[in-house]
Design an enzyme around this catalytic site. Sequence first.
Site, PDB file in Angstrom:
ATOM      1  N   ARG A 189      35.338  37.938  52.665  1.00 17.64           N
ATOM      2  CA  ARG A 189      34.895  37.565  51.309  1.00 17.64           C
ATOM      3  C   ARG A 189      34.381  36.125  51.279  1.00 17.64           C
ATOM      4  O   ARG A 189      33.430  35.819  50.565  1.00 17.64           O
ATOM      5  CB  ARG A 189      36.039  37.759  50.298  1.00 17.64           C
ATOM      6  CG  ARG A 189      36.445  39.217  50.107  1.00 17.64           C
ATOM      7  CD  ARG A 189      37.185  39.444  48.804  1.00 17.64           C
ATOM      8  NE  ARG A 189      38.397  38.672  48.672  1.00 17.64           N
ATOM      9  CZ  ARG A 189      39.568  38.972  49.218  1.00 17.64           C
ATOM     10  NH1 ARG A 189      39.687  40.058  49.972  1.00 17.64           N
ATOM     11  NH2 ARG A 189      40.623  38.212  49.027  1.00 17.64           N
ATOM     12  N   TYR A 242      31.019  34.646  49.583  1.00 14.93           N
ATOM     13  CA  TYR A 242      30.999  33.584  48.563  1.00 14.93           C
ATOM     14  C   TYR A 242      30.027  32.469  48.968  1.00 14.93           C
ATOM     15  O   TYR A 242      29.287  31.946  48.144  1.00 14.93           O
ATOM     16  CB  TYR A 242      32.402  32.998  48.361  1.00 14.93           C
ATOM     17  CG  TYR A 242      33.439  34.001  47.901  1.00 14.93           C
ATOM     18  CD1 TYR A 242      33.079  35.129  47.165  1.00 14.93           C
ATOM     19  CD2 TYR A 242      34.796  33.825  48.190  1.00 14.93           C
ATOM     20  CE1 TYR A 242      34.026  36.054  46.759  1.00 14.93           C
ATOM     21  CE2 TYR A 242      35.744  34.748  47.770  1.00 14.93           C
ATOM     22  CZ  TYR A 242      35.357  35.861  47.074  1.00 14.93           C
ATOM     23  OH  TYR A 242      36.288  36.769  46.670  1.00 14.93           O
ATOM     24  N   TYR A 264      32.550  37.270  36.156  1.00 18.30           N
ATOM     25  CA  TYR A 264      33.388  37.947  35.156  1.00 18.30           C
ATOM     26  C   TYR A 264      34.667  37.141  34.899  1.00 18.30           C
ATOM     27  O   TYR A 264      35.113  36.364  35.737  1.00 18.30           O
ATOM     28  CB  TYR A 264      33.676  39.400  35.551  1.00 18.30           C
ATOM     29  CG  TYR A 264      34.734  39.604  36.607  1.00 18.30           C
ATOM     30  CD1 TYR A 264      34.399  39.622  37.949  1.00 18.30           C
ATOM     31  CD2 TYR A 264      36.066  39.803  36.249  1.00 18.30           C
ATOM     32  CE1 TYR A 264      35.365  39.809  38.915  1.00 18.30           C
ATOM     33  CE2 TYR A 264      37.043  40.000  37.208  1.00 18.30           C
ATOM     34  CZ  TYR A 264      36.686  39.996  38.540  1.00 18.30           C
ATOM     35  OH  TYR A 264      37.650  40.182  39.485  1.00 18.30           O
TER      36      TYR A 264
HETATM   37  C1  LIG Z   1      38.885  37.044  42.050  1.00 14.32           C
HETATM   38  S1  LIG Z   1      39.993  37.127  40.709  1.00 14.32           S
HETATM   39  C2  LIG Z   1      38.863  36.901  39.396  1.00 14.32           C
HETATM   40  C3  LIG Z   1      39.525  36.440  38.122  1.00 14.32           C
HETATM   41  C4  LIG Z   1      38.546  36.206  36.991  1.00 14.32           C
HETATM   42  N1  LIG Z   1      37.663  35.088  37.300  1.00 14.32           N
HETATM   43  C5  LIG Z   1      39.262  35.907  35.672  1.00 14.32           C
HETATM   44  O1  LIG Z   1      38.937  34.890  35.038  1.00 14.32           O
HETATM   45  O2  LIG Z   1      40.105  36.698  35.258  1.00 14.32           O
HETATM   46  C6  LIG Z   1      40.359  38.838  40.706  1.00 14.32           C
HETATM   47  C7  LIG Z   1      41.754  39.098  40.178  1.00 14.32           C
HETATM   48  O3  LIG Z   1      41.749  38.914  38.766  1.00 14.32           O
HETATM   49  C8  LIG Z   1      42.659  39.806  38.166  1.00 14.32           C
HETATM   50  N2  LIG Z   1      41.904  40.743  37.304  1.00 14.32           N
HETATM   51  C9  LIG Z   1      40.597  40.999  37.332  1.00 14.32           C
HETATM   52  N3  LIG Z   1      40.274  41.925  36.402  1.00 14.32           N
HETATM   53  C10 LIG Z   1      41.422  42.241  35.786  1.00 14.32           C
HETATM   54  C11 LIG Z   1      41.766  43.141  34.754  1.00 14.32           C
HETATM   55  N4  LIG Z   1      40.845  43.909  34.160  1.00 14.32           N
HETATM   56  N5  LIG Z   1      43.056  43.211  34.368  1.00 14.32           N
HETATM   57  C12 LIG Z   1      44.010  42.455  34.957  1.00 14.32           C
HETATM   58  N6  LIG Z   1      43.749  41.600  35.939  1.00 14.32           N
HETATM   59  C13 LIG Z   1      42.475  41.495  36.354  1.00 14.32           C
HETATM   60  C14 LIG Z   1      43.345  40.581  39.291  1.00 14.32           C
HETATM   61  O4  LIG Z   1      44.529  39.872  39.665  1.00 14.32           O
HETATM   62  C15 LIG Z   1      42.286  40.509  40.363  1.00 14.32           C
HETATM   63  O5  LIG Z   1      42.826  40.725  41.643  1.00 14.32           O
END
Ligand SMILES: C[S@@+](CC[C@H](N)C(=O)[O-])C[C@H]1O[C@@H](n2cnc3c(N)ncnc32)[C@H](O)[C@@H]1O
Length: 271
Positions: free
Chosen positions: A78, A82, A104
Amino acid sequence: MTRTVCSKGGNVYDDQLLVVGTGIRTTGQLTVETIACMQCAARLFYIVADPVAEEVIRRLCPDGAETLYDLYGEGKPRMQTYQEMVDRILASVRSGERTVAAFYGHPGVYAYASHESIRRARAEGFRARMLPGISAEDCLFADLGIDPSANGCQSYEATDFLLNSRSVDNSAQLILWQAGLVGDLTFRRYAYDISAMPLLLEKLSLFYPRTHPVYLYEAPTVPGCEPMIRPIMLEEILTASITATTTLYLPPARATMPDPTYLSRVRLPQG
Ligand SMILES: C[S@@+](CC[C@H](N)C(=O)[O-])C[C@H]1O[C@@H](n2cnc3c(N)ncnc32)[C@H](O)[C@@H]1O
């Protein structure tokens, strides 16, 4: 603060690079400020988790929207992806095009390419700015009805938590991100290698009983849908289906202990 009016009519910041967040539910959580920036972009790079979000973004900037998702590859590290995202964003900035990069959630929360793009753009003399968005953690606080100020709140990326020495305060709340990827530094479209999950359980068991309640949480990406909130015992993380979008929440395991050294030295109201 410098503002300008773009040719399409929206007010935006006068930066060569804007990094914005789409929220978790793009249709409901895009801020007015972010929408204006997206509409005024010459190039709008985006990395979002669902097709509805993609459609919303493409409509906001039909001529300039471009996904970064194609940079991911099955089994590809990853971090390499990036870096390539940053290179693509910076190439656009250098070409003089008004560039917006949309990630996102909150663009600065558990996101490397967003911060690195801003650092590199500024180092090269460009104006760059990040606008906040609604993160998965923000949704978690709302859906689980918890407040980080109640006992305090720690937040770790699961692999980072596993590989580094951490002294966890188990009288505070704990949020673990990317538990469904623990130990796997590559990208997988369908199933991550979570053979390190028993090690995560072993490490968490240093601080929590194996029967401690844990919540698997997934915020809905579409308005009107219910969140997934699944209470399990800590030891059940071995068998529960924890996905790439699951966030783990651990409530405190014990009461907060007052600190007599400072308690006696602060003038608190009597009675
Ligand atoms: C690379 S991070 C990105 C986080 C994102 N930038 C944010 O602000 O939430 C990815 C992690 O965010 C969390 N995540 C992303 N989508 C989610 C969702 N729909 N519900 C709960 N946790 C989520 C999970 O822990 C996932 O492994």
